[in-house]
Write a protein that holds these residues in place. Sequence first.
Motif, short mmCIF file in Angstrom:
data_model
loop_
_atom_site.label_atom_id
_atom_site.label_comp_id
_atom_site.label_asym_id
_atom_site.label_seq_id
_atom_site.Cartn_x
_atom_site.Cartn_y
_atom_site.Cartn_z
N PHE A 116 0.83 -1.20 0.00
CA PHE A 116 0.00 0.00 0.00
C PHE A 116 0.87 1.26 0.00
O PHE A 116 0.55 2.27 -0.64
CB PHE A 116 -0.91 -0.04 1.23
N ALA A 117 2.01 1.20 0.71
CA ALA A 117 2.87 2.39 0.85
C ALA A 117 3.38 2.89 -0.49
O ALA A 117 3.58 4.09 -0.67
CB ALA A 117 4.05 2.06 1.77
N TRP A 118 3.56 1.99 -1.41
CA TRP A 118 4.09 2.36 -2.74
C TRP A 118 3.25 3.48 -3.37
O TRP A 118 3.76 4.49 -3.85
CB TRP A 118 4.12 1.12 -3.63
N GLY A 119 1.94 3.29 -3.34
CA GLY A 119 1.04 4.29 -3.92
C GLY A 119 1.05 5.60 -3.13
O GLY A 119 0.88 6.68 -3.70
N VAL A 120 1.24 5.49 -1.82
CA VAL A 120 1.29 6.70 -1.00
C VAL A 120 2.46 7.57 -1.46
O VAL A 120 2.32 8.78 -1.65
CB VAL A 120 1.43 6.33 0.49
N TRP A 121 3.63 6.96 -1.67
CA TRP A 121 4.83 7.74 -2.04
C TRP A 121 4.85 8.13 -3.50
O TRP A 121 5.44 9.15 -3.87
CB TRP A 121 6.10 6.97 -1.66
N HIS A 122 4.24 7.31 -4.37
CA HIS A 122 4.30 7.61 -5.80
C HIS A 122 3.14 8.45 -6.29
O HIS A 122 3.20 8.99 -7.38
CB HIS A 122 4.38 6.30 -6.61
N ASP A 123 2.11 8.56 -5.48
CA ASP A 123 0.94 9.28 -5.97
C ASP A 123 0.43 10.31 -4.95
O ASP A 123 0.50 11.51 -5.17
CB ASP A 123 -0.16 8.26 -6.30
#
Length: 390
Positions: free
Chosen positions: A20-27
Motif C-alpha cells: 500500500f505504501a508504494w502508492g502513497v509515495w508515488h501518488d
Amino acid sequence: MPTSSDAPPPELLNNDPNGFAWGVWHDRTPKLVQQIRNAHPYGPDQRQALDDLLEEISAGLMTPLPPDVHDHELWTDWGADYFGKPWLDAPFLGSEAYFYRRLLKAVDYFTPGPWQGVDPFDHLKTAELRDPTLEVDLSTLNDLQQLHPEEAGQAKLLASLWGNRADLGFRIGKTAASAEPQTENLVADDSELVWDLLSPTAEVTVVVDNAGRELLADLVFIDHLLQHDLAAAITLHLKPCPYYVSDATTNDFVACLRRLAETPGTASEISRRLWNAVGDGDLRLYTHSFYSAPWSYHHLPTDLVAELKNSSLTIMKGDLNYRRLVGDRAWPPVSNFADLTSYFPGAVAAFRTLKSDVAVGITPAMLITLEQMAPSWRTDGSYGLIQART
Ligand SMILES: O=P(O)(O)OC[C@H]1O[C@](O)(CO)[C@@H](O)[C@@H]1O
C-alpha cells in the motif's frame, strides 16, 4: 506478543511495489505537497522548501532536520538508521511521520515569523465543516431521540467508526429509524465488550483521529456516554500539531463544537453539553508530542503510560492509530488482537476503517470470504472493525 523465539514479522517498508505504501509515495504524497503549495500565498523560501521536499521524497535520499529545530534530538534518534538513504527503503510508519514533520518545516509552522502556527491543512478541514450536505446529516441527529438509548448508543458507536471513512458521516438517520445498525462490512465486531467496559465510574480515553466529520461523530458518541452515565469522565487525546492532513488538534475540536452549535436541535444541544463538560472537567483535552512521533505505541514514553494507565478504556480511532497499536508489520490477519495489544496499559479498543495493509483479529472463515469476494478489503476503506480487549 510472540515469544522471544517467535520473532515478529518484518516491519512494512516503502519499497514493495505491491504494498500500500508504494502508492502513497508515488501518488498521494507528491500530489499533497503540490496542493499545499498551490493553496497558500507562500513566499519564495517556503515554495523552494516545498519543491525541495517534493524532489527529495520522489527520488532523493532522506536528509535530517537542521540542528536548530526544537525536536532535533527526537528525529536524529529515529533517523540514525535512515538519513542518507533512499526514502523508499525506510519503514512506512516512521517515514510518513517524518514527511509530515518536514512539511511543517517547509511551511515554517514552528519558525517564529508570519507563518508560525498557520495550519497548512486548514483550508481542507474548513471546507469539510462548510460542506452544505453536513447540515442535513447533522439534522438527522434529531431522529435518534426516538430510539431506545441502547439502540441510539450503538448507532452512534457505529457512526464514530464509519466517520473514519469520512464519506458516510452522520448518515445514520435511516439506520436509526429502522433500528438496523450499520453492521455490514464489519470484519470484526467486539462492540459488546466495549459496552461492558463502560459504566458510571469509567474513565474513558479517546485517542481521536480526523477532524471534521469523523470528530463530529466522535463527539456525538462521547456526549452519549456522558449523558447516559456510561462514563464518569472522558479525555480526548488530540494531536499537538497539524498531522496526516486532517488529524484533529485543539483548534479542530473547537471548530467542531462551533459547527455543531450552528445546527438547531440536537446538534446544538450536544455542543452546549460538551462545552459545559469541558468547563466542568468531565471532558478533558490532552495532547502529547508522542502523538506525532514516528514510533508505534510499543514505545510509549513513561508520562503517557502513566496517563493511559488511569483509563478504564482507551478507544483508538482510525487507521494510523491501529497501525501504531498492533505494530506496522506484515502480521497474518488471523493473529490475535488481544495478544498483540497485551503490552498496552489498560483495556483498549480500536474503531477503524481499513485503509492500509495491516489487519489482525480476522477469523479464518472471514479471511477466506474476504480474499475471494473483496481482494482489496485491507485498503479500500469499505471495511471496518471494532476490536477490544480487557
Ligand atoms: O486517518 P486514518 O484513518 O488514520 O488514515 C490514515 C491512513 O492514511 C495513510 O496516511 C495513507 O496515506 C495511511 O498511512 C494511514 O494509515
